[in-house]
Motif scaffolding. Structure first.
Motif, PDB file in Angstrom:
ATOM      1  N   LYS A   9      34.073  37.833  24.834  1.00 19.09           N
ATOM      2  CA  LYS A   9      34.015  36.905  26.136  1.00 19.09           C
ATOM      3  C   LYS A   9      33.338  37.900  27.038  1.00 19.09           C
ATOM      4  O   LYS A   9      33.651  38.866  27.270  1.00 19.09           O
ATOM      5  N   THR A  10      32.348  37.142  27.876  1.00 21.83           N
ATOM      6  CA  THR A  10      31.577  37.834  28.990  1.00 21.83           C
ATOM      7  C   THR A  10      32.123  37.177  30.045  1.00 21.83           C
ATOM      8  O   THR A  10      31.855  35.949  30.272  1.00 21.83           O
ATOM      9  N   VAL A  11      32.494  38.010  31.294  1.00 23.98           N
ATOM     10  CA  VAL A  11      32.920  37.288  32.614  1.00 23.98           C
ATOM     11  C   VAL A  11      32.083  38.109  33.577  1.00 23.98           C
ATOM     12  O   VAL A  11      31.609  39.036  33.341  1.00 23.98           O
ATOM     13  N   ARG A  12      32.082  37.371  34.894  1.00 27.44           N
ATOM     14  CA  ARG A  12      31.754  38.030  36.035  1.00 27.44           C
ATOM     15  C   ARG A  12      32.889  38.415  36.771  1.00 27.44           C
ATOM     16  O   ARG A  12      33.588  37.590  37.278  1.00 27.44           O
ATOM     17  N   LEU A  13      32.787  39.739  37.212  1.00 29.86           N
ATOM     18  CA  LEU A  13      33.968  40.341  37.847  1.00 29.86           C
ATOM     19  C   LEU A  13      33.630  40.979  39.045  1.00 29.86           C
ATOM     20  O   LEU A  13      32.554  41.552  39.088  1.00 29.86           O
ATOM     21  N   ARG A  14      34.504  40.706  39.995  1.00 33.81           N
ATOM     22  CA  ARG A  14      34.491  41.699  41.362  1.00 33.81           C
ATOM     23  C   ARG A  14      35.974  41.852  41.517  1.00 33.81           C
ATOM     24  O   ARG A  14      36.786  41.253  41.300  1.00 33.81           O
ATOM     25  N   ALA A  15      35.680  43.128  42.585  1.00 36.38           N
ATOM     26  CA  ALA A  15      37.399  43.544  43.185  1.00 36.38           C
ATOM     27  C   ALA A  15      37.447  42.656  44.312  1.00 36.38           C
ATOM     28  O   ALA A  15      36.527  41.996  44.886  1.00 36.38           O
ATOM     29  N   LEU A  16      38.382  42.870  44.998  1.00 33.55           N
ATOM     30  CA  LEU A  16      39.147  41.710  46.119  1.00 33.55           C
ATOM     31  C   LEU A  16      38.274  42.268  47.317  1.00 33.55           C
ATOM     32  O   LEU A  16      37.788  41.164  47.768  1.00 33.55           O
ATOM     33  N   PRO A  67      36.518  30.530  29.640  1.00 31.86           N
ATOM     34  CA  PRO A  67      35.315  30.204  29.446  1.00 31.86           C
ATOM     35  C   PRO A  67      34.519  31.351  29.354  1.00 31.86           C
ATOM     36  O   PRO A  67      34.713  32.214  30.301  1.00 31.86           O
ATOM     37  N   ASP A  68      33.460  31.512  28.770  1.00 30.12           N
ATOM     38  CA  ASP A  68      32.330  32.418  29.131  1.00 30.12           C
ATOM     39  C   ASP A  68      31.809  32.045  30.259  1.00 30.12           C
ATOM     40  O   ASP A  68      31.469  31.248  30.869  1.00 30.12           O
ATOM     41  N   ASP A  69      31.437  33.386  30.952  1.00 32.59           N
ATOM     42  CA  ASP A  69      30.576  33.092  32.247  1.00 32.59           C
ATOM     43  C   ASP A  69      31.549  33.072  33.448  1.00 32.59           C
ATOM     44  O   ASP A  69      31.447  32.399  34.674  1.00 32.59           O
ATOM     45  N   ALA A  70      33.161  32.962  33.020  1.00 38.42           N
ATOM     46  CA  ALA A  70      34.009  32.790  34.131  1.00 38.42           C
ATOM     47  C   ALA A  70      33.988  33.838  35.280  1.00 38.42           C
ATOM     48  O   ALA A  70      33.700  34.909  35.004  1.00 38.42           O
ATOM     49  N   GLU A  71      34.388  33.500  36.354  1.00 32.01           N
ATOM     50  CA  GLU A  71      34.387  34.462  37.504  1.00 32.01           C
ATOM     51  C   GLU A  71      35.782  34.970  37.617  1.00 32.01           C
ATOM     52  O   GLU A  71      36.631  34.017  38.124  1.00 32.01           O
ATOM     53  N   LEU A  72      36.097  36.193  37.758  1.00 21.62           N
ATOM     54  CA  LEU A  72      37.449  36.667  37.676  1.00 21.62           C
ATOM     55  C   LEU A  72      37.371  37.473  38.994  1.00 21.62           C
ATOM     56  O   LEU A  72      36.325  38.313  39.358  1.00 21.62           O
ATOM     57  N   VAL A  73      38.442  37.953  39.578  1.00 19.77           N
ATOM     58  CA  VAL A  73      38.735  38.910  40.614  1.00 19.77           C
ATOM     59  C   VAL A  73      39.622  39.928  39.943  1.00 19.77           C
ATOM     60  O   VAL A  73      40.992  39.510  39.514  1.00 19.77           O
ATOM     61  N   LEU A  74      39.637  41.135  40.263  1.00 24.61           N
ATOM     62  CA  LEU A  74      40.353  42.209  39.906  1.00 24.61           C
ATOM     63  C   LEU A  74      41.229  42.599  41.031  1.00 24.61           C
ATOM     64  O   LEU A  74      40.908  42.919  42.327  1.00 24.61           O
TER      65      LEU A  74
END
Length: 372
Positions: A9-16, A67-74
């Motif tokens: 799975k590939t996601v878009r990730l960013r920190a808070l 889902p692929d390309d989901a946006e997540l926050v770390l």
């Protein structure tokens, strides 16, 4: 530990506290978490992943349906995320800081955003924080003057001209109606129109209504240039007009009418529309769609009433100053958002007691007293 699955799975990730987003791929939430912490130089211990949209935590049970390309926050230990509304709260809390930083953060978020609703929210925020309200001259805010003639050197001057242009257009409309009158009535109509024109020239066509530098009593905005979709002035119910077949009464919420409906007679704008055309070019352009709405209608009521009064004056003097106030002043004009400008018949009439000037009764001469 999150369960390992075979599907990558590939996601878009960013920190808070970062607006930057990175693509991260993994076969488990633990792998994504580990790679994300490495990318942002954050400790794995105590960290977790959640959905950007609503703050749902990504657990081992949730990961297979991600889902692929989901946006997540770390998030690290102690940090929380309530969804993309948290970005709005963060921006609002930053308004006291240097605006340049807020604008840059909003632009970074918007550049990678794909969801239409979040694009709209971020674009509105960016529009708000990028305002240059205090600037007044062309040199201080060149983008504001884009598309305007070089003769306009300051914002107040252009907005004053804009208001004058609207008032002049009303004058032209009133003037064009003289052709339907007979020769004698037309002569009187043009005489009255000349008096109105002279009054307008002396008042500089009431351009002060849009000029934030004008005195408080002669402008429709705040000192900073904020205009609000105006509540219906209460004065007309008392002495200015009556409604055809309507009854007015004073209730706990103020004046109301059983015949008049629509924004032109509401006590306040339900949508709380407001705008500052001094802020940026987009607001200046949008402000041109706001209307100076005649409460008692110009073409349907005021002009026909004036023409009729001239034709039937029978020696009486038409109170042209009353008609002037209805046609050209804030006594009968209110500024409204285009969505609050209802073009239906207002069903309001001029005050019959103010159409003609009151006749001064001659003083009765007392009979001479006989000397005793």
């Amino acid at each position: 530990m999150c369960a390992v699955v075979s599907q990558l799975k590939t996601v878009r990730l960013r920190a808070l506290r970062s607006a930057q987003k990175f693509g991260v791929a993994g076969r488990s939430c633990q792998e994504l978490l580990r790679k994300g912490c490495l990318r942002f130089q954050l400790p794995v211990q105590g960290s977790r992943l959640c959905l950007y949209e609503d703050g749902t935590e990504v657990t081992e049970d949730y990961f297979p349906g991600l889902p692929d390309d989901a946006e997540l926050v770390l998030l690290t230990e102690g940090q929380t995320w309530q969804g993309y509304v948290s970005d709005i709260s963060r921006f609002l809390s930053m308004f006291h800081e240097a605006q340049a930083g807020v604008i840059e953060a909003a632009r970074q978020l918007l550049s990678g955003e794909r969801a239409p609703l979040r694009q709209k929210l971020l674009a509105d925020l960016l529009h708000t924080v990028s305002q240059n309200i205090e600037a007044e001259t062309r040199a201080q805010d060149p983008p504001w003057f884009e598309g305007l003639e070089s003769r306009f050197r300051n914002k107040s001057g252009y907005l004053r001209y804009s208001c004058e242009s609207r008032i002049r257009s009303y004058l032209r409309e009133v003037s064009s109606c003289s052709g339907v009158l007979g020769a004698e009535a037309r002569e009187e109509y043009l005489r009255i129109l000349g008096a109105m024109c002279q009054r307008l020239r002396s008042a500089q066509y009431n351009g002060s209504y849009f000029d934030r530098g004008a005195e408080a009593g002669s402008r429709l905005c705040t000192r900073e240039g904020w205009f609000s979709c105006q509540a219906h002035p209460r004065f007309w119910l008392g002495h200015l007009l009556t409604a055809r077949g309507a009854s007015f009464h004073m209730g706990s919420g103020g004046w109301s009418s059983d015949a008049v409906r629509g924004p032109f007679d509401l006590d306040s704008c339900a949508s709380k529309h407001c705008i500052n055309p001094y802020s940026n070019r987009e607001s200046r352009v949008l402000f041109s769609t706001w209307n100076l709405d005649h409460i008692i209608e110009k073409k349907r009521t005021i002009v026909p009433t004036l023409a009729e009064a001239i034709q039937e004056q029978g020696g009486r003097e038409v109170d042209w100053e009353y008609f002037y106030s209805l046609l050209f002043t804030s006594e009968n004009l209110k500024l409204v958002h285009i969505a609050c400008h209802k073009k239906t018949t207002h069903k309001l009439e001029c005050d019959p007691g103010r159409i003609y000037r009151s006749q001064k009764r001659p003083k009765r001469r007392r009979p001479a007293r006989k000397c005793q």
